[in-house]
Design an enzyme around this catalytic site. Structure first.
Site, short mmCIF file in Angstrom:
data_model
loop_
_atom_site.label_atom_id
_atom_site.label_comp_id
_atom_site.label_asym_id
_atom_site.label_seq_id
_atom_site.Cartn_x
_atom_site.Cartn_y
_atom_site.Cartn_z
N ALA A 12 36.44 48.39 53.29
CA ALA A 12 36.44 47.00 53.76
C ALA A 12 35.17 46.64 54.52
CB ALA A 12 37.66 46.75 54.65
N ALA A 14 32.08 46.35 53.24
CA ALA A 14 31.03 45.72 52.42
C ALA A 14 31.62 45.21 51.12
CB ALA A 14 29.93 46.75 52.11
N ARG A 37 31.85 52.99 57.98
CA ARG A 37 30.97 52.29 58.93
C ARG A 37 31.79 51.40 59.87
NH1 ARG A 37 26.80 50.09 54.57
NH2 ARG A 37 28.75 50.10 53.40
N ASN A 85 40.05 50.24 47.09
CA ASN A 85 38.75 49.68 46.67
C ASN A 85 37.59 50.63 46.92
OD1 ASN A 85 36.63 47.38 46.39
ND2 ASN A 85 36.41 48.09 48.51
N TYR A 151 30.76 58.57 36.48
CA TYR A 151 31.30 57.35 37.13
C TYR A 151 32.36 56.71 36.23
CZ TYR A 151 31.78 52.65 38.96
OH TYR A 151 32.30 51.48 39.44
N PRO A 181 36.56 45.23 36.98
CA PRO A 181 35.44 44.28 36.86
C PRO A 181 34.26 44.88 36.10
CG PRO A 181 36.07 44.68 39.18
CD PRO A 181 36.65 45.78 38.35
N GLU A 188 26.88 46.10 47.72
CA GLU A 188 25.87 47.15 47.89
C GLU A 188 25.91 48.18 46.75
OE1 GLU A 188 26.71 48.72 51.78
OE2 GLU A 188 26.15 46.85 52.77
N PHE A 189 26.72 47.87 45.73
CA PHE A 189 26.97 48.84 44.66
C PHE A 189 25.68 49.41 44.07
CE2 PHE A 189 27.68 49.77 40.15
CZ PHE A 189 28.74 50.65 40.21
P1 NDP Z 1 29.86 48.41 47.95
O1 NDP Z 1 28.92 49.56 47.95
O2 NDP Z 1 29.36 47.08 48.42
O3 NDP Z 1 31.16 48.76 48.76
C1 NDP Z 1 31.77 50.03 48.67
C2 NDP Z 1 32.74 50.19 49.81
O4 NDP Z 1 33.36 51.47 49.68
C3 NDP Z 1 32.04 50.16 51.15
O5 NDP Z 1 32.84 49.42 52.05
C4 NDP Z 1 32.00 51.61 51.57
O6 NDP Z 1 32.14 51.69 52.99
C5 NDP Z 1 33.25 52.16 50.90
N1 NDP Z 1 33.20 53.59 50.69
C6 NDP Z 1 32.33 54.29 49.91
N2 NDP Z 1 32.59 55.60 50.03
C7 NDP Z 1 33.63 55.71 50.89
C8 NDP Z 1 34.36 56.82 51.42
N3 NDP Z 1 34.06 58.09 51.09
N4 NDP Z 1 35.38 56.57 52.28
C9 NDP Z 1 35.68 55.31 52.63
N5 NDP Z 1 35.03 54.23 52.18
C10 NDP Z 1 34.03 54.45 51.31
O7 NDP Z 1 30.37 48.30 46.43
P2 NDP Z 1 31.38 47.29 45.70
O8 NDP Z 1 32.03 46.39 46.67
O9 NDP Z 1 30.65 46.71 44.56
O10 NDP Z 1 32.43 48.33 45.11
C11 NDP Z 1 33.79 48.36 45.49
C12 NDP Z 1 34.58 49.02 44.38
O11 NDP Z 1 34.44 48.26 43.19
C13 NDP Z 1 34.13 50.42 44.02
O12 NDP Z 1 35.28 51.21 43.74
C14 NDP Z 1 33.30 50.23 42.76
O13 NDP Z 1 33.27 51.38 41.95
C15 NDP Z 1 34.06 49.10 42.12
N6 NDP Z 1 33.33 48.28 41.15
C16 NDP Z 1 32.15 47.70 41.48
C17 NDP Z 1 31.50 46.90 40.53
C18 NDP Z 1 30.18 46.28 40.81
O14 NDP Z 1 29.44 45.98 39.82
N7 NDP Z 1 29.80 46.02 42.04
C19 NDP Z 1 32.10 46.62 39.22
C20 NDP Z 1 33.34 47.32 38.99
C21 NDP Z 1 33.93 48.09 39.94
P3 NDP Z 1 31.42 52.74 53.95
O15 NDP Z 1 30.09 53.07 53.35
O16 NDP Z 1 31.33 52.00 55.25
O17 NDP Z 1 32.37 53.88 54.00
C1 8X3 Z 2 30.53 48.81 37.94
C2 8X3 Z 2 30.23 48.13 36.65
O1 8X3 Z 2 28.97 48.37 34.44
O2 8X3 Z 2 27.81 49.05 36.48
O3 8X3 Z 2 31.66 49.56 37.86
O4 8X3 Z 2 29.57 50.40 35.59
S1 8X3 Z 2 29.10 49.05 35.76
#
Ligand code: NDP
Ligand code: 8X3
Length: 253
Positions: A12, A14, A37, A85, A151, A181, A188-189
């Site tokens: 939650a 980011a 964080r 998430n 991944y 998605p 920050e992905f």
């Molecule tokens: P962000 O990097 O913006 O957010 C990821 C979040 O996950 C952060 O809040 C981070 O918090 C948390 N996180 C990562 N590792 C851990 C851990 N070990 N324990 C607890 N929290 C963790 O990425 P998104 O919001 O884009 O991604 C969210 C989800 O959506 C992911 O599962 C990603 O795979 C998925 N997704 C993303 C897509 C995209 O294109 N962006 C598309 C499809 C799916 P902190 O670092 O503070 O722990």
């Molecule tokens: C994130 C979407 O296409 O970068 O899960 O894998 S993609």
């Protein structure tokens, strides 16, 4: 007056997770916001006084998951909605060049972490005969792409784990959905995937109108307000500018 509904959102701090938490709070939910964080989570809690419970949590630390989430104050224990998430991609190298440590981190976070949180929260939902689990998968779990290797495999795990959970929960009122998605910006992905290389991260979105974290939050809120007899198993969503490609064929000269 009804007691506020309680959601637990992992990751939650980011991106999607932060947008989901914010949107749920705007809809009147109280949110347990978990991530590593703490400063980010504290800032969210300051925006919504009394409505956010902050939990510092690394979901890949399996022992910590159980202890951290077992120790919730009484009024926060009856979790109605779990949004799994937290997750990440690391690298885009082909499998024969990829870093094994990166694969381990993705598997530990995206698969084991999600499973551990679910296993901790699910017994309470079953005992109350109420609850919704939303797992954040990805189209990377449905479609192969170069560099998607581990991944994509973790997200295929999330897809199948969601369906299998639903099978186990048959006969209860607990629901399970997987949101998958495609290309999504505003998080920050890609910075995480490319380990801080901003140029590579920005190139991913060049000339596109990607999904936004708010689009994912909208989908979560929609799922959460459906009538209790409706279970949406999987939602695959892409921006209009994205489509699955043709199967690749390598031809020798
Ligand atoms: P962000 O990097 O913006 O957010 C990821 C979040 O996950 C952060 O809040 C981070 O918090 C948390 N996180 C990562 N590792 C851990 C851990 N070990 N324990 C607890 N929290 C963790 O990425 P998104 O919001 O884009 O991604 C969210 C989800 O959506 C992911 O599962 C990603 O795979 C998925 N997704 C993303 C897509 C995209 O294109 N962006 C598309 C499809 C799916 P902190 O670092 O503070 O722990
Ligand atoms: C994130 C979407 O296409 O970068 O899960 O894998 S993609």
């Amino acid at each position: 007056m009804h007691a506020p509904r309680i959601a637990l959102v992992t990751g939650a701090s980011a991106g999607f997770g932060l947008a989901i938490a914010r949107r749920l709070l705007a809809e009147g939910w109280h949110v347990i916001a978990a991530a590593r964080r703490l400063d980010r989570l504290d800032a969210l809690a300051a925006e919504f006084p009394g409505k956010v419970l902050v939990r510092g949590l690394d979901v890949s630390q399996l022992d910590a998951v159980a202890t951290t989430l077992a120790d919730l104050p009484g009024e926060w224990q009856a979790i109605d909605l779990l949004v799994n998430n937290a997750g990440l991609a690391l690298g885009l190298a082909p499998a024969h060049q990829a870093d094994l440590g990166d694969w381990q981190t993705m598997i530990n976070t995206n698969c084991l972490g999600l499973v551990a949180v679910t296993r901790t929260i699910l017994p309470g939902m079953v005992a109350r005969n109420r609850g919704l689990i939303i797992n954040i998968g990805s189209i990377a779990g449905d479609y192969a792409y170069p560099g998607g290797n581990a991944y994509g495999a973790t997200k295929a795990f999330v897809h199948q784990f969601s369906l299998n959970l639903k099978s186990d929960l048959l006969g209860t009122a607990v629901r399970v959905s997987c949101i998958e998605p495609g290309l999504a910006g505003g998080s920050e992905f890609s910075q995480v995937r490319f380990k801080g290389d901003e140029t590579k991260a920005q190139t991913v979105y060049k000339g596109t109108t990607p999904l936004t974290p708010e689009d994912i939050a909208e989908t979560v809120v929609w799922l959460a307000q459906l009538p209790p007899h409706v279970n949406i198993n999987v939602i695959e969503m892409m921006p209009v500018c994205q489509a699955a490609g043709p199967l690749a064929i390598h031809r020798s000269d």
